[in-house]
Design a protein around this motif. Sequence first.
Motif, short mmCIF file in Angstrom:
data_model
loop_
_atom_site.label_atom_id
_atom_site.label_comp_id
_atom_site.label_asym_id
_atom_site.label_seq_id
_atom_site.Cartn_x
_atom_site.Cartn_y
_atom_site.Cartn_z
N LYS A 97 8.09 21.70 -6.05
CA LYS A 97 6.83 21.03 -5.98
C LYS A 97 6.67 20.17 -4.82
O LYS A 97 7.49 19.46 -4.60
N ILE A 98 5.52 20.14 -4.13
CA ILE A 98 5.13 19.28 -3.13
C ILE A 98 3.92 18.64 -3.60
O ILE A 98 2.80 19.28 -4.11
N GLU A 99 3.63 17.35 -3.40
CA GLU A 99 2.66 16.72 -3.84
C GLU A 99 2.67 15.07 -2.76
O GLU A 99 3.45 15.04 -2.21
N ARG A 100 1.40 14.73 -2.77
CA ARG A 100 1.29 13.59 -2.14
C ARG A 100 2.28 12.27 -2.81
O ARG A 100 2.54 12.33 -4.01
N ASP A 101 2.72 11.53 -2.11
CA ASP A 101 3.50 10.65 -2.33
C ASP A 101 2.93 9.50 -3.27
O ASP A 101 1.75 9.10 -2.90
N ALA A 102 3.57 9.25 -4.34
CA ALA A 102 2.87 8.20 -5.29
C ALA A 102 2.58 6.84 -4.73
O ALA A 102 1.71 5.97 -5.14
N LEU A 103 3.51 6.46 -3.66
CA LEU A 103 3.32 5.27 -3.05
C LEU A 103 2.51 5.19 -1.83
O LEU A 103 2.13 4.14 -1.28
N ASN A 104 2.56 6.35 -1.08
CA ASN A 104 1.79 6.24 0.05
C ASN A 104 0.95 7.65 0.04
O ASN A 104 1.64 8.69 0.56
N GLU A 105 -0.26 7.72 0.07
CA GLU A 105 -1.00 9.18 -0.08
C GLU A 105 -1.03 9.91 1.44
O GLU A 105 -1.38 10.86 1.29
N ARG A 106 -0.63 9.15 2.42
CA ARG A 106 -0.51 9.83 3.48
C ARG A 106 1.02 10.42 3.92
O ARG A 106 1.14 11.11 4.77
N ARG A 107 1.67 10.50 3.09
CA ARG A 107 3.08 11.00 3.01
C ARG A 107 3.38 11.90 1.74
O ARG A 107 2.31 12.13 0.91
N TRP A 108 4.42 12.67 1.89
CA TRP A 108 4.54 13.58 0.71
C TRP A 108 5.99 13.41 0.12
O TRP A 108 6.92 12.73 0.61
N GLN A 109 6.17 13.88 -1.27
CA GLN A 109 7.17 13.74 -2.03
C GLN A 109 7.37 15.12 -2.49
O GLN A 109 6.48 16.00 -3.10
N LEU A 110 8.60 15.41 -2.82
CA LEU A 110 9.23 16.70 -3.19
C LEU A 110 9.95 16.46 -4.71
O LEU A 110 10.75 15.63 -4.89
N HIS A 111 9.56 17.50 -5.55
CA HIS A 111 10.18 17.51 -6.87
C HIS A 111 11.27 18.85 -6.57
O HIS A 111 10.96 19.70 -6.23
#
Length: 348
Positions: A139-153
Amino acid sequence: MKKPAQHYAVIGAGMAGVACARTLVQAGHQVTLFEKSRGAGGRMATRDTEFGSFDHGTQYFTVRNPMFARALETVPGLCRPWSANAVRVLDPLGRVVAAPLPTRESHWVATPGMNALVKRWAEPLLAQGAVELQTRVVKIERDALNERRWQLHTEGADDSRHVHSGFDGVLLAMPSVQAHELLRNSKQAPALAERIAEVRVAPCWTLMVAFPQAMQPGLSALGPQWNAARSTHHRIAWLARESSKPQRGPIERWTVQASPAWSQEHLNDDAERVQSKLLKAFAEVTGIRAEPSYATVHRWHYAQTIQPLDQSHLWDPASRIGACGDWCMGHRVEDAFVSGLELALKVA
């Protein structure tokens, strides 16, 4: 003006992903490369057995693109020309009745196996700890700490689950079907996903057989005088004598690739049944009716591009999500390299 250093996630460590990742690092960016398998290579794959190795994915590559040619100069001696002595099979039963295929360009192989080239180019990334092997991105989603970045599950081979965060961009270097599914399931970059859905890729069943009995004193190589063939047999599209390639072991062994249509028709068949049918076809084409000491099959779900995107890569500057792969341009190794390189140059 040089862009400030950013952190990119590259998903997939085949030729396109490694070419993309190494280019970004050379441009001064940070990269984390995610690969669901145990090592880099993708379809430039080599299987090692007690009888020798099999290039059970990509059989060879061409060098038409000058950028690819320059990149190969960084690994002198690693790749060698292969005198394939290829023919075309035209008889309805699969027997050779035609002259050798015209040789317009060299066939190249990496040594000692096809996976050696991608692995060599990935070594600096591995040394930097920039590669997450046996790690599937789900899964790809917006970073919980910075909406301009991404986080990956991600999911690991041991069913472990992790979240990797802080990415300025996400680059998908994976088969088109998997890239489309990841974007769709993540509900990200819908326009990008729609473009990827246009691509059509065929599967391939691959048979590997070995005949160590051909090494007995006084017994010459089994079967035909040619080392490779493009086949019109309804089951088989390509055959290659692995032992004819540079720096391979001497034991007689063959890699046989089923046709796209037959592979699709039998995609979900039992492996034992597929093996039996391909062994019969192999005997019809080559005349080799001896029982192999080793035989196995491998199923590639996404093997050959039938309908490419007809552009080198995809990049959505608004979301900072991109995609690359041979399927963008065709099905050649250098298509994958150029696609990964040009995506990296676009975002770097």
